[in-house]
Enzyme design. Structure first.
Site, PDB file in Angstrom:
ATOM      1  N   PRO A 158      70.179  -5.198  -9.654  1.00  0.00           N
ATOM      2  CA  PRO A 158      71.247  -5.833  -8.877  1.00  0.00           C
ATOM      3  C   PRO A 158      72.506  -4.988  -8.807  1.00  0.00           C
ATOM      4  CG  PRO A 158      70.969  -6.953 -10.976  1.00  0.00           C
ATOM      5  CD  PRO A 158      69.837  -5.986 -10.845  1.00  0.00           C
ATOM      6  N   TYR A 159      72.805  -4.267  -9.870  1.00  0.00           N
ATOM      7  CA  TYR A 159      73.980  -3.382  -9.867  1.00  0.00           C
ATOM      8  C   TYR A 159      73.809  -2.296  -8.807  1.00  0.00           C
ATOM      9  CZ  TYR A 159      77.409   0.017 -11.608  1.00  0.00           C
ATOM     10  OH  TYR A 159      78.450   0.905 -11.724  1.00  0.00           O
TER      11      TYR A 159
END
Length: 255
Positions: A158-159
């Protein structure tokens, strides 16, 4: 005597995500060069501590509590900065969070939180600051990206997705606002020394070994080594630069 095109003295700089780590280091660097700096964080305790430490150095710094995951809080940050200083010359969207896990194991709440802070927060801070800059016909917006925005790094799904989105924010907003006097650029840091809580940067840690093996300089960057790129993008020296991303990563992106 020639004008110093790198001069930022007197600029009003608003930094979202500046109570510690890179953001706090940027606040110190800009203030040391004569800028008037607004710092923000969702944590009033961390923000108060950072504000006190920077003011103790004789620097002009003002703290405003703002949670960038909430668009209204982003708007509040810009509004309060304008109330205090009457303008924003440079907006730095630096707030970011991370959670290192296998791609298949993220909970929805974890995914949403990372995207909300990193990507949505960057957009709305840039949007509300950009509206005022467009009215004035000038301004610089700098968004903190990452090497993870352009490279696959295990454990950062997700980062990395948020930073890839940030890269496209930078390019698209930079193109869209280019003729209206507002420049939008990014800085993509590599691995930063002692930046993220809980990261074991010891030489025998496997994650650290992989990171340093990929980084040509073979070390993490000091926080003080990142400020120059931001100061450049905030200054008139970068007056013909927009939609660009500067990698400050010890050679990672080129390796």
């Amino acid at each position: 005597m020639k004008r110093n095109i790198f001069e930022i003295q007197g600029q009003v700089i608003c930094i979202a995500g500046a109570s510690r780590g890179l953001g706090k280091g940027l606040a110190q660097a800009f203030a040391e060069h004569g800028a008037k700096v607004v710092i923000s964080s969702w944590s009033s305790e961390e923000l108060s501590q950072a504000e006190g430490e920077l003011r103790a150095l004789g620097l002009e710094v003002t703290g405003i509590v703002a949670d960038v995951a909430d668009p209204e809080s982003c708007k509040f940050l810009i509004t309060k900065t304008l109330e205090i200083y009457g303008r924003i010359d440079t907006m730095i969207c630096n707030a970011g969070i991370d959670k290192i896990k296998p791609a298949e194991s993220y909970l929805q709440a974890e995914w949403d939180n990372i995207i909300d802070v990193n990507l949505r927060g960057a957009y709305f801070c840039a949007k509300f600051a950009g509206q005022k800059m467009l009215e004035a016909g000038k301004g610089s917006i700098i968004i903190t990206s990452s090497i993870a925005g352009a490279s696959g790094i295990p454990g950062l799904t997700p980062y990395a997705a948020s930073k890839g989105g940030i890269d496209q924010l930078i390019r698209t907003m930079g193109v869209e606002w280019a003729k209206r006097g507002v420049r939008v650029n990014g800085v993509a840091p590599g691995y930063i020394q002692n930046f993220m809580d809980g990261v074991d940067a010891s030489a025998d840690n496997p994650y650290q070994q992989r990171a340093m093996a990929r980084t040509p300089m073979g070390r993490r960057g000091l926080i003080s080594e990142f400020a120059g790129a931001y100061i450049y993008l905030a200054s008139d020296a970068a007056s013909y630069v927009t939609g660009s991303i500067i990698y400050v990563d010890g050679g990672y992106n080129a390796g």
